[in-house]
Design an enzyme around this catalytic site. Structure first.
Site, mmCIF file in Angstrom:
data_model
loop_
_atom_site.group_PDB
_atom_site.id
_atom_site.type_symbol
_atom_site.label_atom_id
_atom_site.label_comp_id
_atom_site.label_asym_id
_atom_site.label_seq_id
_atom_site.Cartn_x
_atom_site.Cartn_y
_atom_site.Cartn_z
ATOM 1 N N PRO A 96 0.829 -1.211 0.000
ATOM 2 C CA PRO A 96 0.000 0.000 0.000
ATOM 3 C C PRO A 96 0.867 1.266 0.000
ATOM 4 O O PRO A 96 1.886 1.314 0.691
ATOM 5 C CB PRO A 96 -0.812 -0.101 1.305
ATOM 6 C CG PRO A 96 -0.555 -1.438 1.877
ATOM 7 C CD PRO A 96 0.602 -2.059 1.171
ATOM 8 N N GLY A 102 6.792 1.429 3.578
ATOM 9 C CA GLY A 102 8.048 1.531 2.829
ATOM 10 C C GLY A 102 7.898 1.281 1.341
ATOM 11 O O GLY A 102 8.846 0.837 0.681
ATOM 12 N N SER A 103 6.711 1.598 0.799
ATOM 13 C CA SER A 103 6.476 1.323 -0.624
ATOM 14 C C SER A 103 7.536 1.987 -1.526
ATOM 15 O O SER A 103 8.065 1.353 -2.445
ATOM 16 C CB SER A 103 5.052 1.765 -0.958
ATOM 17 O OG SER A 103 4.988 2.385 -2.176
ATOM 18 N N ASP A 147 14.143 2.888 6.274
ATOM 19 C CA ASP A 147 13.362 2.132 5.285
ATOM 20 C C ASP A 147 14.274 1.385 4.308
ATOM 21 O O ASP A 147 14.126 0.178 4.091
ATOM 22 C CB ASP A 147 12.425 3.065 4.492
ATOM 23 C CG ASP A 147 11.215 3.483 5.303
ATOM 24 O OD1 ASP A 147 11.253 3.357 6.537
ATOM 25 O OD2 ASP A 147 10.230 3.951 4.698
HETATM 26 C C1 MEV Z 1 9.168 6.522 8.356
HETATM 27 O O1 MEV Z 1 8.993 5.179 7.924
HETATM 28 C C2 MEV Z 1 9.881 6.567 9.687
HETATM 29 C C3 MEV Z 1 10.210 7.955 10.218
HETATM 30 O O2 MEV Z 1 10.962 7.759 11.424
HETATM 31 C C4 MEV Z 1 11.009 8.765 9.231
HETATM 32 C C5 MEV Z 1 12.429 8.226 9.048
HETATM 33 O O3 MEV Z 1 12.959 7.557 9.941
HETATM 34 O O4 MEV Z 1 13.012 8.545 8.003
HETATM 35 C C6 MEV Z 1 8.952 8.728 10.571
#
Ligand code: MEV
Length: 308
Positions: A96, A102-103, A147
């Site tokens: 999604p 993490g798309s 990610d």
């Molecule tokens: C996003 O998946 C996670 C956050 O901590 C942003 C990041 O770490 O780059 C909100």
């Protein structure tokens, strides 16, 4: 023809605090995948990119400015020192979009992997992660890098920005339910809002980030020791700190409460927040009840996954 895939991910602990150098824990979610296929075309055709799931198709040479698909192709070709190849790259994804799974990083990973392998120059995990990070920067502003790290490695990671990534053993499998609020979450916007709020109340926000970091370290201990009740309580604690950061929402709170009332061991938002996903740690025998409770509370999509 070459096909390569990459999984989705969820952050178990430490989102937002990760941007400020605190540790975070993330795991791959293999039930959802991005897949890229590279196919040779007649000489002189150039590179054509097609993403039929989102009705997006274009010639690399005519790519829209800052297009993330074109960006990862250029990053990969530049790294390899290769000219534009005569290929079609087709991208499919079941991850999604804008839900915290993490798309974007998975799509970039699948493309870079497939293209490099097709050109006979497969990439190692660190190189791949670094290329994907460059593209993450285009659409996330100041990403921590979590990610691209978890997705390119496809295993649970204990992550601290700019440090060597650590992996760890999972003693008792973690049964997770992932419930999607259905509300798109823009990581860039939410991370930007948190940054602005922190500038107004530096000590308060840094204290919240520090506490999240402490919870994350304890959570790694609980995962390694197989202490699932303790782990659930730590998830609840992390969620409360995220709530105080201002990144929850009424829809997220509804799913969190529903999961807890259905005997989940713990529940929290996952990813940037404001929308996106809620994750609940459940036991095998309460898994279906928790999933149903989240659906009843408004989850648009529910995925069950096991981390081991
Ligand atoms: C996003 O998946 C996670 C956050 O901590 C942003 C990041 O770490 O780059 C909100």
């Amino acid at each position: 023809m070459t096909t390569q895939s990459a999984p989705g991910k969820v952050i178990l602990f430490g989102e937002h605090a990760a941007v400020y150098g605190r540790p975070a824990i993330a795991v791959p979610v293999t039930q959802v995948q991005a897949t890229a296929t590279v196919q040779d075309q007649p000489r002189g055709s150039g590179c054509f990119i097609s993403a039929p799931d989102v009705n997006h198709a274009f010639r690399l040479a005519d790519a829209p400015d800052q297009d993330p698909l074109a960006a990862i192709v250029y990053e990969t070709l530049t790294h390899l020192g290769a000219p534009e190849p005569d290929v079609t790259i087709t991208l499919r994804s079941t991850i999604p979009i804008a839900s915290g799974m993490g798309s974007g990083a998975a799509v970039s990973t699948a493309i870079a992997r497939a293209l490099a392998e097709h050109l006979g120059r497969p990439l190692d995990a660190d190189t791949l992660s670094a290329l994907v990070f460059e593209v993450e920067r285009l659409h996330h502003g100041t990403p921590s890098g979590i990610d691209n790290t978890v997705i390119t490695r496809s295993q649970p990671v204990f992550f601290v920005k700019d440090r060597l990534v650590e992996t760890f053993a999972v003693k008792s499998p973690l049964h997770l339910i992932i419930g999607d609020t259905g509300i798109p979450s823009s990581t860039k916007d939410v991370v930007g809002d948190v940054r602005a709020a922190r500038e107004e109340r530096l000590e308060h926000y840094d204290s919240l980030f520090r506490q999240i970091g402490q919870i994350t370290v304890m959570a790694r201990g609980a995962i390694v020791a197989g202490e699932l009740y303790a782990l659930g309580a730590l998830m609840d604690g992390n969620h409360w700190l995220l709530y105080q950061l201002g990144v929850s929402s009424p829809e997220i709170e509804r799913l969190v409460q529903a999961a807890r009332q259905a005997d989940a061991l713990g529940a929290k938002l996952s990813g940037a927040g404001r929308g996106g996903n809620v994750i609940a740690l459940v036991q095998q025998d309460t898994q279906e009840a928790a999933a149903e409770a989240m659906r009843q509370a408004g989850a648009k999509n529910v995925i069950a996954t096991i981390v081991s």
